[in-house]
Design a protein around this motif. Structure first.
Motif, PDB file in Angstrom:
ATOM      1  N   UNK A 129       0.819  -1.217   0.000  1.00  0.00           N
ATOM      2  CA  UNK A 129       0.000   0.000   0.000  1.00  0.00           C
ATOM      3  C   UNK A 129       0.850   1.262   0.000  1.00  0.00           C
ATOM      4  N   UNK A 148       3.652   1.561  -1.607  1.00  0.00           N
ATOM      5  CA  UNK A 148       4.037   1.704  -3.007  1.00  0.00           C
ATOM      6  C   UNK A 148       2.855   2.121  -3.866  1.00  0.00           C
ATOM      7  N   UNK A 149       1.678   1.605  -3.556  1.00  0.00           N
ATOM      8  CA  UNK A 149       0.484   1.965  -4.310  1.00  0.00           C
ATOM      9  C   UNK A 149       0.203   3.463  -4.164  1.00  0.00           C
ATOM     10  N   UNK A 198       0.890   4.586  -7.934  1.00  0.00           N
ATOM     11  CA  UNK A 198      -0.361   4.747  -8.680  1.00  0.00           C
ATOM     12  C   UNK A 198      -1.148   5.967  -8.250  1.00  0.00           C
ATOM     13  N   UNK A 203      -9.884   2.598  -4.055  1.00  0.00           N
ATOM     14  CA  UNK A 203      -9.197   1.428  -3.501  1.00  0.00           C
ATOM     15  C   UNK A 203      -8.631   1.743  -2.122  1.00  0.00           C
TER      16      UNK A 203
END
Lengths: 251, 223
Positions: free
Chosen positions: A120, A122-123, A127, A156
């Motif tokens: 998460x 990294x997300x 992103x 998300x």
């Protein structure tokens, strides 16, 4: 006047006692005052109770010190621990967690939970942020497409936060450090400068709640740049934000 | 977890350098696993979509049914979940920070390489300049050492090695020769290729080049 207990972290080491100055000399954080990435590194240091000297970098006129210690990216933050340089904010956060005893762990103990926290973090970094930027700063159809992607990514994150106080559980951890400052403090400013809304209380109640809890933390408050200062900074570099957003679009 | 398959399963794709990082890591640690080839150009399997709903990508490591996604995170997980097997990351926090920095940086080889074979004109020229910078930085970090961290094969070598069969193709699209421009990096690539775990995981450059042609057709690129 800066209170004595905060003096170890202030920009000016001349006000420190001899011992305090010696301890603070060992760890230095090269950063700018407006960067959410520098904020991550500063939060990690403060949560772990590590005294440090903040070296303020003028990003429009990069110093020899910065270029020497981050020749690859030439960016802030850079952590100097003695003569060892650590670059990239999330690498710095994990380094601070591993190199210094004291303070709560910034990652959970269980290997699977650690993998989830890193995922998460990294997300949020890859992103989320990378879709937010074009969503804020482009126009027309391009912006519509970018906004759709940004909102999907935020949904998300929102879903993840419904069941959790922080990504790490009860205390602030790597994933929270990666995203809460950005989404809770910086994005509001960017929305105002860009004239575009991405987050809302209605669609992102968990995200708002999470960010508010993060921002209420004492260690976080100590290294959060003032909102008006950020507003003024990003207003002044609006054109640069737009050109960066354009360069981020898929080809 | 009731009904979940026990042990390690790697959802992967034959030519994926990110999947190969995991295969090398599993081999280095001597861990048994089931390799599960995934369909990426056609419809993704239910299992992949369920295991990686966010990215719908390989590699995914399933451990007793629980998914771990992203190659470098998988490698960290293997070290932490299997502490009695040879470690992939060094023990020292600063060495770990360096390893993480360079492993993450090396992702750029694939990112820039993709732009190199996909784009044309000015955009391709920019990709070429970026690739020269990336390979130059990697070569500089390697220096005259045998491997990135020194004498022994380590985390950064593991992370970068899977991109080496792509370099001849990138060289063709970018008009450069890795052998000529960065001989130390070329020698390092050969050194890694001689390691069993790497040799078993990588595809030969000819197959990679063929695959790039397949991808080009898939994208509607006809030159």
């Amino acid at each position: 006047m800066v209170p004595a207990s905060a003096s170890l972290h202030c920009h000016d080491t001349r006000s420190l006692t001899g011992t305090e100055a010696k301890m603070a000399e060992q760890v230095k954080l090269i950063g700018s005052s407006n960067s959410p990435f520098v904020h991550r590194a500063a939060v990690a240091l403060r949560l772990k109770g590590v005294p440090y000297e903040f070296i303020r970098e003028d990003m429009s006129n990069k110093s020899e010190l910065l270029l020497k210690h981050n020749p690859v990216h030439k960016k802030v933050p850079v952590l100097l621990h003695g003569d060892r340089a650590v670059c990239e904010s999330l690498v710095i956060v994990e380094y601070v967690d591993e190199a210094f005893d004291g303070g709560p762990p910034l990652l959970p103990a269980d290997p699977y939970d650690r993998a989830t926290a890193r995922f998460w973090a990294h997300f949020l970094e890859e992103k989320c942020l990378k879709s937010l930027w074009p969503a804020l700063w482009t126009e027309g159809e391009v912006q519509e497409a970018a906004m759709k992607e940004a909102r999907e990514n935020l949904a998300l994150v929102e879903e993840q936060l419904r069941e959790k106080r922080f990504f790490g559980g009860d205390s602030i951890g790597l994933a929270d450090i990666a995203g809460a400052g950005l989404l809770g403090h910086w994005v509001g400013v960017l929305e105002e400068v860009a004239g575009v809304r991405v987050l809302s209380d209605k669609e992102h109640p968990a995200l708002r709640r999470w960010a508010a809890e993060y921002l209420a933390n004492e260690a976080v408050k100590e290294c959060l740049p003032d909102r008006d200062q950020l507003l003024s900074h990003f207003s002044a570099i609006r054109d640069k934000c737009v050109s960066v957003a354009k360069s981020m679009l898929p080809k | 977890m009731a009904g979940e398959k026990k042990g390690l399963v790697l959802l992967d794709y034959w030519v994926s350098p990110f999947g190969q990082r995991c295969r090398i890591g599993l081999a280095e640690k001597g861990l048994e696993y089931e390799y599960s080839e995934q369909e990426l150009l056609g419809d993704r399997s239910e299992l992949l979509l369920r295991s990686n709903p966010v990215h719908k990508a390989v590699p995914v490591l399933l451990h007793d049914g629980r998914p771990v996604c992203e190659s470098l995170l998988i490698l960290h997980y293997l070290d932490e979940a299997f502490p009695n097997s040879p470690p992939l990351l060094p023990a020292d926090p600063y060495a770990r920070a360096q390893a993480r920095f360079w492993a993450a940086y090396s992702d750029k080889v694939y990112e820039v390489g993709t732009r190199l074979w996909k784009l044309r004109g000015e955009e391709q020229a920019r990709a070429r300049d970026d690739m020269v910078e990336v390979l130059g930085n990697l070569d500089g970090e390697l220096g005259d050492k045998a491997f990135f961290a020194g004498e022994a094969f380590g985390f950064v070598d593991l992370a970068v090695a899977p991109f080496t069969p792509w370099l001849p193709s990138y060289g063709r699209y970018g008009g450069f020769s890795v052998e000529r421009e960065w001989p130390r990096l070329a020698a390092w690539a050969r050194r890694c290729a001689g390691r069993e775990s790497v040799a078993k995981s990588l595809q030969p450059p000819e197959k990679v080049d063929e695959y790039i042609n397949v991808l080009k057709k898939h994208c509607g690129i006809n030159d």
